[in-house]
Scaffold this active site. Structure first.
Site, PDB file in Angstrom:
ATOM      1  N   ILE A 111      -9.082  -7.036  -7.732  1.00  0.00           N
ATOM      2  CA  ILE A 111      -8.482  -7.194  -6.412  1.00  0.00           C
ATOM      3  C   ILE A 111      -6.988  -7.502  -6.537  1.00  0.00           C
ATOM      4  O   ILE A 111      -6.556  -8.141  -7.499  1.00  0.00           O
ATOM      5  CB  ILE A 111      -9.219  -8.289  -5.590  1.00  0.00           C
ATOM      6  CG1 ILE A 111      -8.723  -8.328  -4.148  1.00  0.00           C
ATOM      7  CG2 ILE A 111      -9.156  -9.642  -6.275  1.00  0.00           C
ATOM      8  CD1 ILE A 111      -9.602  -9.137  -3.203  1.00  0.00           C
ATOM      9  N   CYS A 112      -6.232  -7.007  -5.559  1.00  0.00           N
ATOM     10  CA  CYS A 112      -4.824  -7.334  -5.395  1.00  0.00           C
ATOM     11  C   CYS A 112      -3.998  -6.874  -6.601  1.00  0.00           C
ATOM     12  O   CYS A 112      -3.993  -5.700  -6.946  1.00  0.00           O
ATOM     13  CB  CYS A 112      -4.695  -8.831  -5.113  1.00  0.00           C
ATOM     14  SG  CYS A 112      -3.162  -9.325  -4.327  1.00  0.00           S
ATOM     15  N   HIS A 113      -3.316  -7.791  -7.279  1.00  0.00           N
ATOM     16  CA  HIS A 113      -2.519  -7.465  -8.463  1.00  0.00           C
ATOM     17  C   HIS A 113      -3.388  -7.358  -9.725  1.00  0.00           C
ATOM     18  O   HIS A 113      -2.885  -7.009 -10.780  1.00  0.00           O
ATOM     19  CB  HIS A 113      -1.445  -8.539  -8.697  1.00  0.00           C
ATOM     20  CG  HIS A 113      -0.302  -8.464  -7.746  1.00  0.00           C
ATOM     21  ND1 HIS A 113      -0.363  -9.017  -6.480  1.00  0.00           N
ATOM     22  CD2 HIS A 113       0.920  -7.901  -7.857  1.00  0.00           C
ATOM     23  CE1 HIS A 113       0.783  -8.805  -5.867  1.00  0.00           C
ATOM     24  NE2 HIS A 113       1.579  -8.127  -6.674  1.00  0.00           N
TER      25      HIS A 113
END
Length: 187
Positions: A111-113
């Site tokens: 998720i995300c970075h």
């Protein structure tokens, strides 16, 4: 509480600077589904969580990445935060650990970075993914098809953009962990 992951063991790979909610919410969901959850890190002792740009809680590492193998686990979760995946992608043991999940056709949720570590492991080429928007160009340059969607699943690789997507991310990750190996999940 579901027992859909009762016989599963799921690794969470993180180091200092992880986005706390991107570890704790999936951790709680996967554990509630019956899995054994293990915090793996290149660092021993405790690692520092972040609530965006503010320090959060410290979390006890269960196992050091240089002493574990993807063979021991049924799936992997990669939380985001900016500093966390940036440090992980500089650690060859962490990158190899991630890559081995793909070689063994095991589900991975990032998720995300968190996808920065996947780029370094060279496992996004030809895959449809999503992430924090600032990774869009990095992912395209690594050969991925980037889309702006809440949750994307491509042959056992589950990706989401940010903490707002956590309900969908957790649900799909649990589904993929329960399903198990994916023949087309390759490094």
């Amino acid at each position: 509480m579901s027992n859909s992951l009762k016989t599963k063991k799921i690794a969470f790979l993180a180091t200092d600077g992880f986005e706390q909610v991107e570890l704790t919410k999936p951790w709680e969901a996967v554990k509630a589904a019956g899995a054994e959850v293990v915090l793996v890190s290149p660092k021993k002792g405790k690692i520092q969580g972040m609530n965006h740009d503010e320090k959060g809680d410290r979390f006890k590492v269960d196992q050091c990445v240089d002493s574990v193998s993807a063979e021991e686990f049924d799936g992997l979760v990669l939380p985001g935060g900016v500093a966390n995946p940036d440090a992980l992608r500089m650690c060859e043991d962490s990158v190899s650990f991630v890559r081995d999940f793909f070689k063994q056709h095991k589900p991975v949720a990032a998720i995300c970075h968190g996808l920065w570590t996947l780029i370094e492991a060279d496992v996004v080429r030809g895959r449809r993914v999503t992430s924090w928007p600032s990774l869009k160009t990095d992912l395209k340059n690594a050969g991925a098809e980037w889309v702006d969607e809440e949750c994307v699943c491509d042959e056992g690789l589950v990706t989401s953009r940010n903490p707002d997507d956590l309900p969908a991310f957790c649900k799909k990750a649990i589904e993929e962990f329960a399903e198990g190996k994916h023949a087309n999940q390759t490094a």
